[in-house]
Motif scaffolding. Structure first.
Motif, PDB file in Angstrom:
ATOM      1  N   GLY A  40      -7.699   7.548  -7.188  1.00 52.21           N
ATOM      2  CA  GLY A  40      -7.334   7.922  -8.535  1.00 52.21           C
ATOM      3  C   GLY A  40      -6.332   6.994  -9.163  1.00 52.21           C
ATOM      4  O   GLY A  40      -5.651   7.380 -10.117  1.00 52.21           O
ATOM      5  N   LEU A  41      -6.201   5.811  -8.621  1.00 53.95           N
ATOM      6  CA  LEU A  41      -5.248   4.840  -9.138  1.00 53.95           C
ATOM      7  C   LEU A  41      -5.969   3.525  -9.386  1.00 53.95           C
ATOM      8  O   LEU A  41      -6.976   3.238  -8.744  1.00 53.95           O
ATOM      9  CB  LEU A  41      -4.107   4.610  -8.138  1.00 53.95           C
ATOM     10  N   ASP A  42      -5.345   2.791 -10.329  1.00 52.76           N
ATOM     11  CA  ASP A  42      -5.906   1.450 -10.502  1.00 52.76           C
ATOM     12  C   ASP A  42      -5.339   0.540  -9.444  1.00 52.76           C
ATOM     13  O   ASP A  42      -4.501   0.945  -8.621  1.00 52.76           O
ATOM     14  CB  ASP A  42      -5.622   0.928 -11.910  1.00 52.76           C
ATOM     15  N   LEU A  43      -5.743  -0.674  -9.452  1.00 57.93           N
ATOM     16  CA  LEU A  43      -5.372  -1.614  -8.396  1.00 57.93           C
ATOM     17  C   LEU A  43      -3.877  -1.892  -8.404  1.00 57.93           C
ATOM     18  O   LEU A  43      -3.226  -1.925  -7.346  1.00 57.93           O
ATOM     19  CB  LEU A  43      -6.156  -2.924  -8.574  1.00 57.93           C
TER      20      LEU A  43
ATOM     21  N   VAL B 177       2.284   1.655  -5.115  1.00 55.14           N
ATOM     22  CA  VAL B 177       2.513   2.842  -4.286  1.00 55.14           C
ATOM     23  C   VAL B 177       2.499   2.474  -2.816  1.00 55.14           C
ATOM     24  O   VAL B 177       3.311   2.950  -2.014  1.00 55.14           O
ATOM     25  CB  VAL B 177       1.448   3.898  -4.614  1.00 55.14           C
ATOM     26  N   SER B 178       1.576   1.580  -2.439  1.00 56.86           N
ATOM     27  CA  SER B 178       1.496   1.172  -1.040  1.00 56.86           C
ATOM     28  C   SER B 178       2.765   0.425  -0.621  1.00 56.86           C
ATOM     29  O   SER B 178       3.289   0.628   0.482  1.00 56.86           O
ATOM     30  CB  SER B 178       0.263   0.310  -0.835  1.00 56.86           C
ATOM     31  N   SER B 179       3.267  -0.406  -1.517  1.00 61.24           N
ATOM     32  CA  SER B 179       4.483  -1.170  -1.192  1.00 61.24           C
ATOM     33  C   SER B 179       5.687  -0.237  -1.047  1.00 61.24           C
ATOM     34  O   SER B 179       6.526  -0.387  -0.138  1.00 61.24           O
ATOM     35  CB  SER B 179       4.742  -2.219  -2.278  1.00 61.24           C
TER      36      SER B 179
ATOM     37  N   THR C 244      10.186  -4.653 -12.147  1.00 62.50           N
ATOM     38  CA  THR C 244      10.580  -3.713 -13.200  1.00 62.50           C
ATOM     39  C   THR C 244       9.421  -3.353 -14.121  1.00 62.50           C
ATOM     40  O   THR C 244       9.560  -2.460 -14.951  1.00 62.50           O
ATOM     41  CB  THR C 244      11.711  -4.335 -14.045  1.00 62.50           C
ATOM     42  N   GLN C 245       8.269  -4.108 -14.030  1.00 62.12           N
ATOM     43  CA  GLN C 245       7.165  -3.887 -14.967  1.00 62.12           C
ATOM     44  C   GLN C 245       6.377  -2.636 -14.643  1.00 62.12           C
ATOM     45  O   GLN C 245       5.785  -2.018 -15.513  1.00 62.12           O
ATOM     46  CB  GLN C 245       6.212  -5.109 -14.973  1.00 62.12           C
ATOM     47  N   THR C 246       6.316  -2.279 -13.411  1.00 62.11           N
ATOM     48  CA  THR C 246       5.486  -1.159 -12.984  1.00 62.11           C
ATOM     49  C   THR C 246       6.334   0.105 -12.926  1.00 62.11           C
ATOM     50  O   THR C 246       7.398   0.115 -12.301  1.00 62.11           O
ATOM     51  CB  THR C 246       4.884  -1.426 -11.602  1.00 62.11           C
ATOM     52  N   LYS C 247       5.844   1.131 -13.563  1.00 63.39           N
ATOM     53  CA  LYS C 247       6.510   2.429 -13.565  1.00 63.39           C
ATOM     54  C   LYS C 247       5.736   3.366 -12.658  1.00 63.39           C
ATOM     55  O   LYS C 247       4.557   3.646 -12.910  1.00 63.39           O
ATOM     56  CB  LYS C 247       6.570   3.007 -14.971  1.00 63.39           C
ATOM     57  N   VAL C 248       6.378   3.815 -11.580  1.00 67.07           N
ATOM     58  CA  VAL C 248       5.726   4.676 -10.595  1.00 67.07           C
ATOM     59  C   VAL C 248       6.218   6.102 -10.805  1.00 67.07           C
ATOM     60  O   VAL C 248       7.432   6.337 -10.860  1.00 67.07           O
ATOM     61  CB  VAL C 248       6.041   4.219  -9.163  1.00 67.07           C
ATOM     62  N   PRO C 249       5.297   6.991 -10.960  1.00 62.37           N
ATOM     63  CA  PRO C 249       5.705   8.394 -11.090  1.00 62.37           C
ATOM     64  C   PRO C 249       6.467   8.846  -9.837  1.00 62.37           C
ATOM     65  O   PRO C 249       6.169   8.354  -8.723  1.00 62.37           O
ATOM     66  CB  PRO C 249       4.387   9.145 -11.247  1.00 62.37           C
TER      67      PRO C 249
END
Length: 736
Positions: free
Chosen positions: A252-255, A261-263, A322-327
């Motif tokens: 349910g996630l894009d690449l 999330v994996s990192s 800082t570009q990626t916002k993780v819930p």
């Protein structure tokens, strides 16, 4: 002859022409043969000497500025090579021998003289000299005719020797000139060889050419292998794309998010801070159940949590940027989902790897395909360079070889021909000249005599035969009157008796009389529905015997017991009064103008036959004949007599006959061979046809024995024999 533009292929007509023109033809033939016989007596004996030259292939041959070897491609040893394939090369040598300069050299060296003692001219020598190629060989036969046998042999031998000497000198000079020319061209051609070799080497270096044919085979095989690998990778890439899409749906996630999330899930620092925040949240929950929110313990725990969250955010930024916002809910995931994300990322990595490999294979195949496309042009360029090199090398080798040959040719003493038969002094003169001249005289005599006959026949447009007359007029032939030609003694006749002969009356048992009876019989049965009572007898031109035919026909009908009237309507040249030996003072003209009555004008010449002469010639005969009085008069004649015959003037000289014929039952046309010509006959025939006059038939008068009368009367001698005439002109020759 029927036409001046064509000759009728009728041998009988030719025979008749020959019989008519034999005298001038025989005279010309005899004169021609006599002259040719006299010419043979003036001939002097002539002698002919003969020699032979055998030609062979020259050691070299020049074509333009390039020397071609005699044994090169297209040439065979032993044969002269002409410039034109259809030309015999010996013909060129004949022209050399026949050239004015060569013949003048012969005259000068032998001091040849003509019959007048003057120096022989080139034209005279050329005329007496004969050059002939012996069929199927390379041998040239040389003959010379002369009154002097020694001179004939000397000229032939001199021609052969001089030709051989000139050929040797010419060959040497050509060899020297050619070698000097080649010595100049040889360095230039050698430079061309070197330039061609350098151009070929640079071409191979520039395009990495080793063996283009092998390279083409190898490139085709490599392109085939690349196509196979591309197809395999396409299948694997499609499978990887399918697997990646399935895992993306499960995760349910894009690449990008899955990678983040994996990192984070694998980062100890992030997970340690998350563990402390969770521990602080448990402590807050415990203390809030015991204290209020303003309790220092709760305040400290809130401050601690805030510090931990700030630290967590820093750790996230350090880990994924800082570009990626993780819930917050994705910072800690379960092991199952973590494995799914891991598989998703690995599948995408594999897909990217396959895509890169496929792109690399495409690029390799494109490069090989472009090389294969260029190879044909490279092959063409390489072949052109190789051909230039081969041509340059071949030319260089040929020139080098020919220079060596020319060095030998400069000193040669042999010609391109040799004498195989020297001319010997002839012992006997030429035979056959007199028979040839006589034969030519006979042939010329035949030609001239034949031409004379044709010329005379073409000039004579008269119709000669019965067949010609029948073909021109085309009317029904009612009778043929043969020409009376029996010899008569001068003691039995005078001018008066000759002019007054009427055969049916004077010679009733003759063939001519029977022919007139046949004419009257044909007239009787000519029309079955209407009985003929009045006819006009006329001809196309004068002297065809129309008056004689009228008189004899009248007698033939009168002898049958019928009452006949013979009217002489030819007021211009009347003849009936001469035939019947009666007075012409009162006749038809007087009756028409009312100066005499018919009973006074008519004269009974024999039982059942009355004759009315023309009378005195009026100023305008046609005005009298074309009158109502003439019409009434003819009607009166018809009522009084059983048959009325009107002798009218010729058709082409006056309109009298045509005018009177409109008042009668028809026209009887008389024609005589050798008197009427084709143009007059055609004019008369056209006149009768255009005016629609009724022509009863045709009577051919005076058919001579020399033409086809013999075909018609060949058996008449058994039944008809000439009789002795009475003292008043009972025998004679037809004159009109």
């Amino acid at each position: 002859m029927q036409s001046r533009e064509s000759i009728d292929l009728d041998f009988s007509r030719y025979w008749l022409s020959l019989k008519r023109r034999w005298l001038p033809a025989a005279s010309i033939f005899a004169a021609t043969v006599t002259l040719s016989a006299l010419a043979t007596t003036l001939l002097k004996p002539s002698y002919e000497a003969e020699g032979k030259l055998l030609f062979r292939s020259p050691s070299f041959n020049l074509v333009g500025s390039n020397l071609l070897p005699s044994n090169s491609e297209g040439a065979e040893t032993g044969d002269l090579r002409p410039l034109v394939s259809t030309q015999n090369p010996i013909s060129s040598q004949i022209e050399v021998i026949s050239s004015p300069s060569f013949l003048q050299s012969i005259i000068n060296e032998l001091e040849l003289k003509n019959n007048k003692g003057e120096s022989l001219k080139v034209e005279e020598l050329e005329k007496a000299l004969s050059l002939k190629i012996v069929g199927g060989t390379d041998v040239l036969q040389i003959t010379y005719k002369s009154r002097n046998p020694k001179e004939a042999a000397a000229v032939v031998n001199k021609v052969m020797n001089l030709y051989l000497n000139n050929d040797i000198i010419t060959s040497r000079s050509e060899a020297v000139a050619t070698r000097e020319l080649m010595a100049i061209q040889l360095p230039k051609i050698q430079a061309d060889v070197s330039a061609a070799e350098v151009a070929l080497r640079k071409f191979k270096e520039k395009y990495n050419v080793v063996d283009l044919s092998e390279e083409t085979k190898s490139a085709v095989e490599i392109i085939g292998n690349l196509d196979s690998q591309i197809n395999t990778l396409k299948a694997e890439l499609q499978e990887a794309n399918t697997q990646t899409n399935e895992l993306r749906q499960k995760v349910g996630l894009d690449l990008q998010m899955a990678s983040a999330v994996s990192s984070l899930s694998q980062s100890p620092a992030v997970q340690g801070v998350l563990a402390q925040i969770q521990d602080t949240d448990r402590q807050l929950a415990t203390q809030r159940s015991r204290f209020l929110d303003d309790n220092p313990i709760i305040v400290d725990l809130e401050a601690k949590k805030a510090n931990l969250q700030s630290l967590l955010q820093k750790q996230i930024e350090q880990t994924i940027g800082t570009q990626t916002k993780v819930p917050p809910g994705l910072l800690q995931i379960g092991e199952l989902r973590q494995n799914l994300i891991k598989d998703f990322l690995q599948s995408d990595v594999q897909r990217l790897s396959l895509s890169q490999k496929l792109s690399s294979l495409y690029n390799s195949r494109t490069a090989y395909q472009q090389r294969v496309k260029v190879i044909p042009k490279l092959v063409q360029n390489q072949r052109e360079l190789e051909r230039k090199l081969e041509v340059a090398q071949s030319t260089y080798q040929t020139l080098l070889k020919k220079v060596q040959e020319l060095q030998v040719a400069e000193n040669k003493n042999t010609a391109n021909a040799r004498i195989i038969a020297k001319a010997l002094v002839p012992e006997k003169p030429l035979l056959g000249q007199k028979p040839i001249i006589l034969g030519l005289g006979v042939m010329l005599g035949l030609f001239l005599s034949t031409s004379t006959i044709l010329f005379l026949e073409m000039r004579d447009s008269s119709l000669k035969t019965l067949k010609d007359i029948k073909e021109v007029f085309g009317y029904t032939l009612l009778g043929i009157i043969p020409l009376f030609t029996h010899k008569i003694s001068s003691t039995h006749l005078d001018r008066e008796s000759i002019s007054s002969v009427v055969h049916v009356r004077d010679m009733p048992q003759s063939l001519i009389s029977e022919m007139y009876r046949m004419i009257q019989a044909n007239l009787k049965f000519l029309s079955s529905d209407k009985i003929l009572k009045t006819i006009v007898v006329t001809s196309a031109v004068p002297k065809e015997g129309k008056s004689t035919v009228s008189a004899n026909l009248a007698v033939a009908i009168a002898q049958l017991g019928r009452k006949v009237l013979l009217v002489d309507a030819d007021m211009r040249m009347p003849t009936q009064h001469d035939l019947w030996q009666i007075n012409n003072a009162v006749g038809l003209s007087e009756v028409l103008v009312g100066q005499a009555k018919f009973n006074n004008a008519a004269c009974n010449v024999m039982p059942n036959l009355d004759v009315i002469t023309a009378g005195v010639r009026p100023p305008n005969p046609l005005a009298l004949l074309d009158s109502k009085r003439m019409t009434l008069l003819i009607e009166d004649f018809s009522s009084r007599y059983d048959f009325v015959i009107i002798d009218a003037p010729p058709l082409l000289l006056a309109a009298d006959a045509l005018t009177v014929s409109q008042m009668t039952d028809g026209i009887l046309l008389v024609a005589r061979p050798e008197v009427i010509d084709s143009s007059s006959a055609n004019a008369a025939q056209q006149m009768l046809e255009q005016s629609s006059y009724k022509v009863l038939g045709l009577v051919v008068n005076g058919v001579a024995d020399k033409n086809e009368s013999s075909n018609y009367f060949s058996h008449a001698q058994e039944y008809f024999t000439p009789k002795v005439l009475t003292e008043k002109s009972k025998i004679g020759k037809e004159s009109i």
